[in-house]
Design an enzyme around this catalytic site. Structure first.
Site, PDB file in Angstrom:
ATOM      1  CG  HIS A   1      -1.667  -1.226   1.451  1.00 61.25           C
ATOM      2  ND1 HIS A   1      -1.076  -2.373   1.954  1.00 61.25           N
ATOM      3  CD2 HIS A   1      -2.965  -1.534   1.205  1.00 61.25           C
ATOM      4  CE1 HIS A   1      -1.989  -3.332   2.010  1.00 61.25           C
ATOM      5  NE2 HIS A   1      -3.128  -2.850   1.561  1.00 61.25           N
TER       6      HIS A   1
ATOM      7  CE  LYS B   1      -5.454  -4.618  -0.558  1.00 66.12           C
ATOM      8  NZ  LYS B   1      -5.681  -4.442   0.894  1.00 66.12           N
TER       9      LYS B   1
END
Length: 252
Positions: free
Chosen positions: A143, A170
Site C-alpha cells: 500500500h 494485492k
C-alpha cells in the site's frame, strides 16, 4: 489462470468479489459489528486487527476471531494487521507481526491472512510456507497512501508477490491525478494478460480512483473493497451500491 477457492467462494472468475473490513476496537464491538455485518451483501470478511486495542494479547485476539467465525461461519475470514508504515492504525515490530500471523494460522479460525510484501523477504517466504502447510491462503499486499509509482514498478511488485507464492497479490495506491489511475489500470491489465497465473487485486484510492474499484472485471482485478459502515480506505463505496454496479458490468 488458476482460481483461488476459499470455502465455497471462487476468486478469479466472474464479477469481482466484495471484501468488507471490520475495524472494531474491542471484543464487545467485534460482536455487535459482526451481527450488523451479517446482514450485508459481501463475499469476504476482512478483520483489521490493527484497530483492535488488545492486539498484543494473542488470547484476546483469538477470542475475537472465534466470535467472527461463529457469527459468520459461511464467510471466508481474512486476518489483516495493517502496519502503520502501510497506512494502518498501529506500529508493530516485524517479530510481533509474524508471531501474530502465525498464531492466527495456528488457530484454525481464519481462512486467509494478509501479509505485507515489504516485511522482509525471508520472513515473508517462511510465513507463506507456514500458512500453506496449514491450508491458509495468503493475500500478499503493498500500500502507498501518498503516490502511484510507474506501471513497471507496480508490475514488478505484483510479480515479486507471485514469485513468493502469494495466493493473491494485492496492491493499493494513491493517485495524485487521473493519469495515475490510468497507470494503475494499465499495470493491472498488463499484469493480468502477460504475467499473472493467479488472481490479483489492485485499486487506486480516494475519489479519483473510484473507477478502479468498479472496473476490476474489465482490467483484471479479482476483488474490491466496499463499506458496510465506516470505510477502511479512502474511496470505498457502500456494498449495496458496489454490488449493483459490479452486477451491471458483469451482465453487460
Amino acid at each position: 489462470m488458476k482460481t483461488v477457492t476459499v470455502k465455497d467462494l471462487v476468486i478469479g472468475t466472474g464479477a469481482p468479489k466484495i471484501i468488507v473490513s471490520l475495524m472494531a476496537k474491542d471484543i464487545a464491538r467485534v460482536k455487535s459489528e459482526a451481527l450488523a455485518y451479517r446482514e450485508a451483501d459481501f463475499d469476504i470478511l476482512e478483520w483489521r486487527v490493527d484497530h483492535f486495542a488488545d492486539h498484543s494479547n494473542v488470547e484476546s485476539v483469538m477470542a475475537a476471531a472465534k466470535i467472527l467465525r461463529e457469527t459468520m461461519p459461511e464467510k471466508p475470514l481474512l486476518f489483516t494487521f495493517r502496519s502503520a508504515k502501510e497506512g494502518g492504525e498501529q506500529a508493530i515490530s516485524t517479530e510481533a507481526y509474524i508471531a501474530l500471523n502465525r498464531a492466527a494460522i495456528d488457530s484454525g479460525l481464519v481462512d486467509m491472512i494478509d501479509l505485507e510484501l515489504f516485511t522482509g523477504d525471508d520472513q515473508v517466504k517462511e510465513t507463506v510456507a507456514y500458512a500453506h502447510a496449514h491450508d491458509v491462503k495468503v493475500v500478499m499486499s503493498n500500500h502507498d497512501f501518498h503516490k502511484t509509482p510507474e506501471a513497471e514498478e507496480i508490475i514488478a511488485r505484483l510479480r515479486k508477490m507471485q514469485s513468493f507464492d502469494a495466493d493473491i497479490p494485492k496492491i493499493a495506491l494513491m493517485p495524485q491525478s487521473t493519469s495515475d489511475v490510468l497507470t494503475l489500470l494499465t499495470a493491472t491489465l498488463e499484469m493480468q494478460e502477460q504475467y499473472a497465473d493467479r488472481p490479483i487485486i489492485t485499486m487506486s484510492m480516494a475519489k479519483t480512483g473510484v473507477i478502479s474499484r468498479l472496473a476490476g472485471e474489465v482490467f483484471g482485478s479479482a476483488a474490491t473493497f466496499g463499506a458496510v459502515k465506516k470505510a477502511s480506505a479512502p474511496g470505498q463505496i457502500s456494498v449495496n451500491d458496489l454490488r449493483t454496479v459490479l452486477t451491471i458490468l458483469h451482465q453487460a
